[in-house]
Design an enzyme around this catalytic site. Structure first.
Site, PDB file in Angstrom:
ATOM      1  N   LYS A  71      65.337   6.340 -32.177  1.00  0.00           N
ATOM      2  CA  LYS A  71      64.272   6.124 -31.197  1.00  0.00           C
ATOM      3  C   LYS A  71      63.073   7.048 -31.386  1.00  0.00           C
ATOM      4  CE  LYS A  71      66.935   4.066 -27.426  1.00  0.00           C
ATOM      5  NZ  LYS A  71      67.231   4.123 -25.969  1.00  0.00           N
ATOM      6  N   ASP A 107      62.753   1.514 -21.768  1.00  0.00           N
ATOM      7  CA  ASP A 107      63.891   2.105 -21.069  1.00  0.00           C
ATOM      8  C   ASP A 107      63.485   2.620 -19.693  1.00  0.00           C
ATOM      9  OD1 ASP A 107      65.905   1.704 -22.966  1.00  0.00           O
ATOM     10  OD2 ASP A 107      65.406   3.540 -24.047  1.00  0.00           O
ATOM     11  N   GLY A 131      71.590  16.856 -16.937  1.00  0.00           N
ATOM     12  CA  GLY A 131      71.437  16.712 -18.381  1.00  0.00           C
ATOM     13  C   GLY A 131      70.015  16.954 -18.835  1.00  0.00           C
ATOM     14  N   ALA A 135      67.824  11.014 -23.111  1.00  0.00           N
ATOM     15  CA  ALA A 135      67.738  10.113 -21.956  1.00  0.00           C
ATOM     16  C   ALA A 135      67.231  10.851 -20.729  1.00  0.00           C
ATOM     17  CB  ALA A 135      69.100   9.481 -21.677  1.00  0.00           C
TER      18      ALA A 135
END
Length: 290
Positions: A71, A107, A131, A135
């Site tokens: 990506k 996304d 996190g 992402a």
């Protein structure tokens, strides 16, 4: 659907790609909307990304999706990159243009559509983001640009959380991302939060794993959104619900990122009735196998 000389091809490039559900999304849409298009997974071996993109363009492919681990790497092979994708630092959709492909990131808009469709608000919210990987970095940027009041970015290592916070705060033009050690979750300011689980912890087959197991943490959460969609209900989601909150998985994010990519390739707006048809097919796949 009959394949002929006019059939346009789209596909997914990544490694691995065998697990993908994207063909279910796009081929269902093409059939429902009467578009002469087929979608296939395309495995790209390490070190061959640049020639894969050039080859796809030479073969007249209409568009591509991009998944891990490419990506970010794919950006250097593109003719142009959309501003959102450039700020996030990741591209998941390539659209054919004159001279090469243009890169987009669907996304995050997919996540935003999924959340707003469930009545989840980002604007003005106090948010916990678990996190600091790729992402989670993209989610942090989405929350910043969509008007979150504060985003407490919790990660096992503080330096990684700090790096993401610096990048996103700079791009957003305001100090909205607050980096914290995961172990310091008890120091979160009092209040009720929207929590977004942005790690791979809890992904099948490790369904009993969870980033934070302490039930007192979940008393702070009014809504939990897990980017994972397999299993259908993660341990994170179970703990949110057990403490009175609402909880959602990431399947609609997967769905809407695909919907947006399909719209970009075909220059259409997909009717909500067709979106729902695809969602029910995806849901049946997971509720049947969980």
């Amino acid at each position: 659907m009959k394949i002929n000389g006019k059939t346009r091809i789209c596909g997914l490039i990544g490694n691995p790609v065998e697990h993908t559900l994207s063909p279910m999304i796009h081929n269902t849409l093409a059939q429902a909307l009467g578009h002469d298009m087929v979608y296939v997974p395309l495995l790209v071996e390490a070190g061959r990304l640049k020639e894969a993109v050039a080859g796809a363009y030479a073969l007249n492919l209409l568009g591509l999706n991009v998944t891990v681990p490419y990506k970010s790497q794919v950006i250097e092979s593109l003719q142009e990159v959309d501003e959102l994708a450039r700020n996030i630092g990741a591209v998941n959709t390539l659209v054919r243009t004159e001279g090469g492909y243009k890169g987009y990131n669907t996304d995050m808009e997919g996540l935003y559509r999924a959340m707003t469709g469930e009545g989840i608000r980002i604007e003005g919210e106090q948010i916990i983001l678990l996190g600091a990987g790729g992402a989670a970095r993209a989610v942090a940027y989405l929350c910043a640009v969509k008007g979150a009041a504060k985003v407490y970015l919790l990660n096992r290592t503080l330096d990684k959380a700090q790096a993401v916070a610096r990048e996103v705060n700079h791009a957003a033009g305001r100090e909205v991302i607050v980096p914290m050690l995961l172990a310091a979750y008890a120091n979160l300011p009092a209040g009720q939060y929207l929590a977004i689980q942005g790690t791979s912890v809890g992904l099948s087959p490790h369904v009993e794993d969870v980033v934070i197991a302490d039930e007192t943490f979940y008393e702070k959460i009014h809504t939990g959104f897990d980017l994972i969609y397999s299993p259908w209900e993660t341990r994170f989601m179970q703990l949110v619900k057990a403490n009175g909150g609402r909880a959602y998985n990431g399947l609609k994010m997967l769905l809407y990122q695909g919907i947006i990519a399909y719209e970009l390739w075909n220059q259409v707006t997909v009717p909500e009735a067709d979106v729902q048809v695809v969602y029910e097919k995806l849901k049946a796949h997971f509720t049947r196998t969980d």
